[in-house]
Structures are given as structure tokens and as C-alpha cells.
Design a protein around this motif. Sequence first.
Motif, PDB file in Angstrom:
ATOM      1  N   ALA A  32       0.830  -1.209   0.000  1.00  0.00           N
ATOM      2  CA  ALA A  32       0.000   0.000   0.000  1.00  0.00           C
ATOM      3  C   ALA A  32       0.866   1.261   0.000  1.00  0.00           C
ATOM      4  O   ALA A  32       0.569   2.228  -0.713  1.00  0.00           O
ATOM      5  CB  ALA A  32      -0.921   0.006   1.211  1.00  0.00           C
TER       6      ALA A  32
ATOM      7  N   LYS B 260       0.687   4.099  -2.903  1.00  0.00           N
ATOM      8  CA  LYS B 260       0.308   5.486  -2.609  1.00  0.00           C
ATOM      9  C   LYS B 260       0.998   6.466  -3.544  1.00  0.00           C
ATOM     10  O   LYS B 260       0.504   7.573  -3.779  1.00  0.00           O
ATOM     11  CB  LYS B 260       0.676   5.840  -1.159  1.00  0.00           C
ATOM     12  CG  LYS B 260      -0.289   5.313  -0.114  1.00  0.00           C
ATOM     13  CD  LYS B 260       0.191   5.719   1.274  1.00  0.00           C
ATOM     14  CE  LYS B 260      -0.661   5.116   2.375  1.00  0.00           C
ATOM     15  NZ  LYS B 260      -0.166   5.474   3.722  1.00  0.00           N
TER      16      LYS B 260
ATOM     17  N   ALA C 152      -3.668   1.078  -3.569  1.00  0.00           N
ATOM     18  CA  ALA C 152      -3.289   1.277  -2.158  1.00  0.00           C
ATOM     19  C   ALA C 152      -4.475   0.970  -1.254  1.00  0.00           C
ATOM     20  O   ALA C 152      -4.318   0.324  -0.209  1.00  0.00           O
ATOM     21  CB  ALA C 152      -2.812   2.711  -1.944  1.00  0.00           C
TER      22      ALA C 152
END
Length: 293
Positions: free
Chosen positions: A88, A92, A99
Motif C-alpha cells: 500500500a 500510494k 493502495a
Amino acid sequence: MGDSEQKALNFMAEGEKKCHSSKGILSSMFGKESATLDSACECFEKAANNFKIAKNWTAAGKAFVKSAEIHGSMGNKHESANKYYEGANCFKKSDHQDAVKCLLKAIDIYTDLGRFTIAAKYHANLAEIYENELKDINKAIQHYEQAADYFRGEESNSAANKYSLIVAGLEAERDNYNKAIKIYEQVAMNSMDNSLLKYSVKDHFYKAALCHLCIDPLNGEQALERYEQLYPAFSDSRECKFLKALLQNLTDQNSEGFTETVKNYDSISRLDQWTTSLLLKLKRTISDEGDLR
């Protein structure tokens, strides 16, 4: 292609090869499957870290997800959740929807394990993505509320208050004043007897009163009287005196006086964007001017 990316691709290929070999008859017969899959995970994680060096965030995220999936298949829940979280963090920087997917999977695992404090932190991370990147305020509020609930359940009241107050601020921005008021008042009441939190009570009542004024001046007047009774120290605060001056200006429909009151307060206590937004809404009820200057 840089050296780091080539190394990453080599580790990915090695990991895939180990995954394939772990399914062989001899590997299963001699109990080597788990060790081989552990080794495959290590390869995918090395690949991910090299992709990170190369700033290929999507590939890095996918490599961590590969490791997470294998750990999950082996019942290594903590490791699986941790790799989804690392994935994640990579996504991002490249794909916020991916994410979100990784964080949701990590949350599911930690919730199942009863690790609610970690799940709460990840819900807060999700909320920030929805609020700041995906601009989906409904889902942001949903996850901030879930974070607050989990923190409160784990007796982490300061963290719970933090996210509840974020919800209140977002609800006020959407003109959902009653919900915002309920949160501000609840947090204020819960903070009164806490030696560390009681100094923030006047701020919560201040924001609640602003929301009341946005509903109706009479609402605001009654709320101020109640807050002064509940928390006498509020009466002597600059915030309370400011609110009373605003109330008088609203009652008198005095646009110039309203602007002057705001300017005087702002010269000593700088107004933040949230407060300024609410004050502009209030001023528009007595004037067509969209300016507080």
C-alpha cells in the motif's frame, strides 16, 4: 533500465521459479514446499526493495502483494498483512485505488486477529487517501469513524477523539451541523475531567457554538449559555467573547461590525481555513459580500 530494476526483475523471475517448483511432487513428499515458498517470498521482497530504489512504485507494490498472497496461503497472517501494508505504501505513490485494496486486505487480517489498534491506524490511512487523494468525503468519514471506534474500544481515547474531531470538521464543511455539534459536545464533555484534555474543552465548545450559529443565531445564543454553565472557564475565554460579539452582529444584521469583529480577533488569534469558511457562511446571511476583509 537501471541496475536496481534489472536486479528486481531477476529476483521476480527467481521467485516465480521457486513458486513453480514448490508445487512439484518431490517437494511435497519431502516437506520442502514451505521452505521453498518462504524463499520465494524473500525473492519477491528483495525485488520490491530494488523496484523501490528504481522508483518503480507500481512494480514494487505488486511484488509486495505477491509475497503477501503467498504468506497468506501458508497461514502466516502477520507477515501477509505486513506485506500488504508495505505494498500500500508503494501504491500510494502511483495508484491510490491499489493502495486502498492493499490496506483493506491488511485491515481484514488484523481485525480477524483482534489487533484493533493496528486496524484503526490503517482505517485512518485509508480515510486520508479518500479525503486528500480520491476526494471521496463519504468514504473518508466512514473510515475515520471506524478508526475512532476501534481506538475507543482499545481505550486509546486521545486517538479516538482525534479522528472523531476530524469527522466533525468534515461534517461541518458539508453543512451537517447537527452531527458536527454532537461530536464536539461529546468530546468536550468527555475531556472535562481529564487533566490532560480539559484545556481543549473551550476549543470544542467554540467550534460547536460556531456550528450552532450557522444553523440559527438563537441556537447559538442558547448553546453559549449552556456551555458557560457546563464549563465556567469558557466564559472568560477570547473564544467566548468573540462568539458573543459575532452573535450581536448577526442579531443586528451588522455586516460591517461582523467584519470588524473578525479582523480584530484574527489580528491576535490567526483564523484557520475551517473557521474562516464557517464565518464566510455566517456573513452571507447578513450580506451579499463574500469577503471578511
